[in-house]
Motif scaffolding. Structure first.
Motif, PDB file in Angstrom:
ATOM      1  N   ALA A 260       0.826   5.946  -7.272  1.00 28.36           N
ATOM      2  CA  ALA A 260      -0.475   6.390  -7.794  1.00 28.36           C
ATOM      3  C   ALA A 260      -0.733   7.872  -7.540  1.00 28.36           C
ATOM      4  O   ALA A 260      -1.660   8.450  -8.109  1.00 28.36           O
ATOM      5  CB  ALA A 260      -1.599   5.552  -7.184  1.00 28.36           C
ATOM      6  N   GLY A 261       0.063   8.476  -6.652  1.00 26.79           N
ATOM      7  CA  GLY A 261      -0.093   9.904  -6.382  1.00 26.79           C
ATOM      8  C   GLY A 261      -1.032  10.236  -5.246  1.00 26.79           C
ATOM      9  O   GLY A 261      -1.538  11.360  -5.165  1.00 26.79           O
ATOM     10  N   ALA A 262      -1.265   9.275  -4.351  1.00 24.98           N
ATOM     11  CA  ALA A 262      -2.115   9.543  -3.187  1.00 24.98           C
ATOM     12  C   ALA A 262      -1.340  10.380  -2.168  1.00 24.98           C
ATOM     13  O   ALA A 262      -0.109  10.320  -2.095  1.00 24.98           O
ATOM     14  CB  ALA A 262      -2.576   8.236  -2.550  1.00 24.98           C
ATOM     15  N   GLN A 263      -2.057  11.147  -1.364  1.00 26.16           N
ATOM     16  CA  GLN A 263      -1.426  11.958  -0.329  1.00 26.16           C
ATOM     17  C   GLN A 263      -1.003  11.110   0.865  1.00 26.16           C
ATOM     18  O   GLN A 263       0.017  11.365   1.501  1.00 26.16           O
ATOM     19  CB  GLN A 263      -2.390  13.047   0.157  1.00 26.16           C
ATOM     20  N   ASP A 264      -1.794  10.102   1.176  1.00 24.69           N
ATOM     21  CA  ASP A 264      -1.540   9.284   2.364  1.00 24.69           C
ATOM     22  C   ASP A 264      -2.345   7.993   2.241  1.00 24.69           C
ATOM     23  O   ASP A 264      -3.150   7.824   1.327  1.00 24.69           O
ATOM     24  CB  ASP A 264      -1.960  10.050   3.617  1.00 24.69           C
ATOM     25  N   PHE A 265      -2.134   7.096   3.179  1.00 29.66           N
ATOM     26  CA  PHE A 265      -2.920   5.862   3.234  1.00 29.66           C
ATOM     27  C   PHE A 265      -2.978   5.399   4.673  1.00 29.66           C
ATOM     28  O   PHE A 265      -2.151   5.770   5.506  1.00 29.66           O
ATOM     29  CB  PHE A 265      -2.277   4.773   2.347  1.00 29.66           C
ATOM     30  N   GLU A 266      -3.995   4.585   4.980  1.00 29.32           N
ATOM     31  CA  GLU A 266      -4.139   4.028   6.330  1.00 29.32           C
ATOM     32  C   GLU A 266      -5.038   2.806   6.238  1.00 29.32           C
ATOM     33  O   GLU A 266      -5.789   2.658   5.260  1.00 29.32           O
ATOM     34  CB  GLU A 266      -4.740   5.055   7.289  1.00 29.32           C
ATOM     35  N   PRO A 267      -4.972   1.912   7.221  1.00 28.73           N
ATOM     36  CA  PRO A 267      -5.864   0.751   7.192  1.00 28.73           C
ATOM     37  C   PRO A 267      -7.322   1.204   7.289  1.00 28.73           C
ATOM     38  O   PRO A 267      -7.647   2.108   8.056  1.00 28.73           O
ATOM     39  CB  PRO A 267      -5.461  -0.046   8.438  1.00 28.73           C
ATOM     40  N   ALA A 268      -8.180   0.607   6.500  1.00 28.34           N
ATOM     41  CA  ALA A 268      -9.610   0.902   6.579  1.00 28.34           C
ATOM     42  C   ALA A 268     -10.220   0.078   7.708  1.00 28.34           C
ATOM     43  O   ALA A 268      -9.547  -0.748   8.335  1.00 28.34           O
ATOM     44  CB  ALA A 268     -10.284   0.594   5.250  1.00 28.34           C
ATOM     45  N   HIS A 269     -11.512   0.299   7.979  1.00 32.84           N
ATOM     46  CA  HIS A 269     -12.177  -0.433   9.064  1.00 32.84           C
ATOM     47  C   HIS A 269     -12.246  -1.923   8.761  1.00 32.84           C
ATOM     48  O   HIS A 269     -12.152  -2.757   9.658  1.00 32.84           O
ATOM     49  CB  HIS A 269     -13.583   0.130   9.291  1.00 32.84           C
ATOM     50  N   GLU A 270     -12.407  -2.267   7.498  1.00 37.78           N
ATOM     51  CA  GLU A 270     -12.514  -3.670   7.107  1.00 37.78           C
ATOM     52  C   GLU A 270     -11.120  -4.269   6.963  1.00 37.78           C
ATOM     53  O   GLU A 270     -10.236  -3.683   6.330  1.00 37.78           O
ATOM     54  CB  GLU A 270     -13.264  -3.778   5.774  1.00 37.78           C
ATOM     55  N   GLU A 271     -10.904  -5.433   7.548  1.00 39.44           N
ATOM     56  CA  GLU A 271      -9.581  -6.061   7.535  1.00 39.44           C
ATOM     57  C   GLU A 271      -9.100  -6.328   6.103  1.00 39.44           C
ATOM     58  O   GLU A 271      -9.854  -6.813   5.256  1.00 39.44           O
ATOM     59  CB  GLU A 271      -9.623  -7.385   8.312  1.00 39.44           C
ATOM     60  N   GLY A 272      -7.840  -6.001   5.845  1.00 35.87           N
ATOM     61  CA  GLY A 272      -7.260  -6.252   4.539  1.00 35.87           C
ATOM     62  C   GLY A 272      -7.511  -5.155   3.522  1.00 35.87           C
ATOM     63  O   GLY A 272      -7.021  -5.209   2.396  1.00 35.87           O
ATOM     64  N   VAL A 273      -8.288  -4.137   3.924  1.00 36.26           N
ATOM     65  CA  VAL A 273      -8.627  -3.034   3.014  1.00 36.26           C
ATOM     66  C   VAL A 273      -7.819  -1.802   3.402  1.00 36.26           C
ATOM     67  O   VAL A 273      -7.640  -1.508   4.581  1.00 36.26           O
ATOM     68  CB  VAL A 273     -10.132  -2.716   3.068  1.00 36.26           C
ATOM     69  N   THR A 274      -7.319  -1.090   2.403  1.00 35.35           N
ATOM     70  CA  THR A 274      -6.546   0.125   2.632  1.00 35.35           C
ATOM     71  C   THR A 274      -7.348   1.336   2.176  1.00 35.35           C
ATOM     72  O   THR A 274      -8.021   1.299   1.138  1.00 35.35           O
ATOM     73  CB  THR A 274      -5.216   0.085   1.855  1.00 35.35           C
TER      74      THR A 274
ATOM     75  N   PRO B  76       0.806  -1.222   0.000  1.00 38.63           N
ATOM     76  CA  PRO B  76       0.000   0.000   0.000  1.00 38.63           C
ATOM     77  C   PRO B  76       0.838   1.271   0.000  1.00 38.63           C
ATOM     78  O   PRO B  76       0.462   2.259  -0.625  1.00 38.63           O
ATOM     79  CB  PRO B  76      -0.855  -0.117   1.267  1.00 38.63           C
ATOM     80  N   GLU B  77       1.983   1.252   0.695  1.00 41.66           N
ATOM     81  CA  GLU B  77       2.826   2.452   0.731  1.00 41.66           C
ATOM     82  C   GLU B  77       3.387   2.769  -0.653  1.00 41.66           C
ATOM     83  O   GLU B  77       3.331   3.911  -1.120  1.00 41.66           O
ATOM     84  CB  GLU B  77       3.976   2.274   1.729  1.00 41.66           C
ATOM     85  N   LEU B  78       3.915   1.752  -1.317  1.00 40.04           N
ATOM     86  CA  LEU B  78       4.448   1.941  -2.664  1.00 40.04           C
ATOM     87  C   LEU B  78       3.329   2.341  -3.628  1.00 40.04           C
ATOM     88  O   LEU B  78       3.511   3.231  -4.481  1.00 40.04           O
ATOM     89  CB  LEU B  78       5.121   0.662  -3.148  1.00 40.04           C
ATOM     90  N   ALA B  79       2.163   1.705  -3.472  1.00 42.24           N
ATOM     91  CA  ALA B  79       1.024   2.016  -4.340  1.00 42.24           C
ATOM     92  C   ALA B  79       0.590   3.465  -4.170  1.00 42.24           C
ATOM     93  O   ALA B  79       0.281   4.161  -5.148  1.00 42.24           O
ATOM     94  CB  ALA B  79      -0.141   1.078  -4.033  1.00 42.24           C
ATOM     95  N   ALA B  80       0.567   3.929  -2.912  1.00 43.93           N
ATOM     96  CA  ALA B  80       0.182   5.318  -2.648  1.00 43.93           C
ATOM     97  C   ALA B  80       1.146   6.287  -3.319  1.00 43.93           C
ATOM     98  O   ALA B  80       0.733   7.276  -3.937  1.00 43.93           O
ATOM     99  CB  ALA B  80       0.141   5.565  -1.141  1.00 43.93           C
ATOM    100  N   ILE B  81       2.447   6.008  -3.224  1.00 43.66           N
ATOM    101  CA  ILE B  81       3.466   6.877  -3.829  1.00 43.66           C
ATOM    102  C   ILE B  81       3.331   6.879  -5.351  1.00 43.66           C
ATOM    103  O   ILE B  81       3.283   7.936  -5.992  1.00 43.66           O
ATOM    104  CB  ILE B  81       4.880   6.420  -3.413  1.00 43.66           C
TER     105      ILE B  81
ATOM    106  N   ASP C 212      -9.983  10.787  -9.239  1.00 42.57           N
ATOM    107  CA  ASP C 212     -10.140   9.912 -10.402  1.00 42.57           C
ATOM    108  C   ASP C 212      -8.787   9.422 -10.907  1.00 42.57           C
ATOM    109  O   ASP C 212      -8.625   8.249 -11.268  1.00 42.57           O
ATOM    110  CB  ASP C 212     -10.891  10.646 -11.516  1.00 42.57           C
ATOM    111  N   LEU C 213      -7.801  10.315 -10.909  1.00 43.38           N
ATOM    112  CA  LEU C 213      -6.452   9.980 -11.388  1.00 43.38           C
ATOM    113  C   LEU C 213      -5.841   8.857 -10.549  1.00 43.38           C
ATOM    114  O   LEU C 213      -5.317   7.868 -11.080  1.00 43.38           O
ATOM    115  CB  LEU C 213      -5.561  11.222 -11.326  1.00 43.38           C
ATOM    116  N   VAL C 214      -5.916   8.983  -9.226  1.00 36.68           N
ATOM    117  CA  VAL C 214      -5.373   7.958  -8.325  1.00 36.68           C
ATOM    118  C   VAL C 214      -6.159   6.660  -8.463  1.00 36.68           C
ATOM    119  O   VAL C 214      -5.577   5.566  -8.488  1.00 36.68           O
ATOM    120  CB  VAL C 214      -5.384   8.454  -6.857  1.00 36.68           C
TER     121      VAL C 214
END
Length: 237
Positions: free
Chosen positions: A152-166, A145-150, A176-178
């Protein structure tokens, strides 16, 4: 007693399912304004995928697409309205509504906020960042997820409430771009929307169990309203 409990539980489940379908139908109708073909409309494609995951009947789904795209002969108009205020114990809240009756929505918000405090425009918004929110899960083993965020151009990332989801957080203009870049980084999109992220969330640990229950009950009542599409609360870990 057991039969009564089962019947009540069944009614609650049916009501929850009905509310979920109502929100999904609205999402589909709004997305379909930009075209009835999911393959050419990314927002509609995601809304349709979410509806299918929730086991929405095909005829309900198809009817929502046709209504939203103006192919059914019915005129459907939703207004986007934001309400700001506080849940009990000064937890800031942003409530996003899509409504076909603004007067009804305003009246119902005033009633719902009696257990909190309904604010004026801007009274709470300053304490939230307006961002793009993308929920995605790994589509390939080892997707980072960290590499994907970088990449894809995301500002940040964190675990979502659902397990395995970012949860990937983007600038509103980059949503839309990300979203289009994440699949190449090994992630499958589950949802994509503009929303609000609290800057200074109230810590749940600072509240007593009774206070936390009051906040959660208040938020659940908001979410159950037919005009409410999303509730964003400044409540942290």
């Amino acid at each position: 007693m057991g039969a009564q409990w089962k019947a009540k539980h069944k009614d609650l489940a049916a009501n929850a399912r009905g509310r979920l379908f109502g929100k999904l139908v609205k999402d589909i109708m709004i997305a379909a304004r930009d075209g009835a073909d999911p393959s050419a409309n990314a927002r509609l494609r995601l809304a349709v995928e979410q509806a299918r995951k929730a086991s929405m009947p095909k005829d309900t789904l198809d009817r929502a697409i046709k209504k939203g795209a103006g192919l059914s002969g019915e005129v459907v108009h939703f207004e986007h309205v934001i309400y700001e205020g506080f849940a009990p114990h000064r937890v800031p809240v942003m409530v996003e509504c899509q409504t076909d009756n603004v007067n009804r929505a305003a009246s119902e918000m005033r009633v719902l906020f009696r257990k909190g405090q309904l604010g004026t425009s801007g009274s709470v918004a300053w304490d939230f960042d307006h961002v793009g929110l993308i929920e995605a899960e790994p589509a390939t083993p080892g997707a980072d997820p960290e590499l994907a965020a970088i990449e894809a151009g995301a500002q940040d990332f964190e675990p979502a409430h659902e397990e395995g989801v970012t949860l990937f957080i983007t600038d509103p203009t980059d949503l839309d771009l990300v979203g289009r870049a994440l699949p190449a980084q090994g992630f499958r999109l589950l949802s994509s929307k503009l929303g609000y992220k609290p800057k200074n969330p109230v810590s749940a640990a600072s509240l007593t169990p009774e206070q936390l229950d009051e906040v959660e009950t208040f938020l659940a009542a908001l979410d159950a309203n037919e005009d409410v599409q999303n509730v964003f609360a400044g409540l942290g870990e």
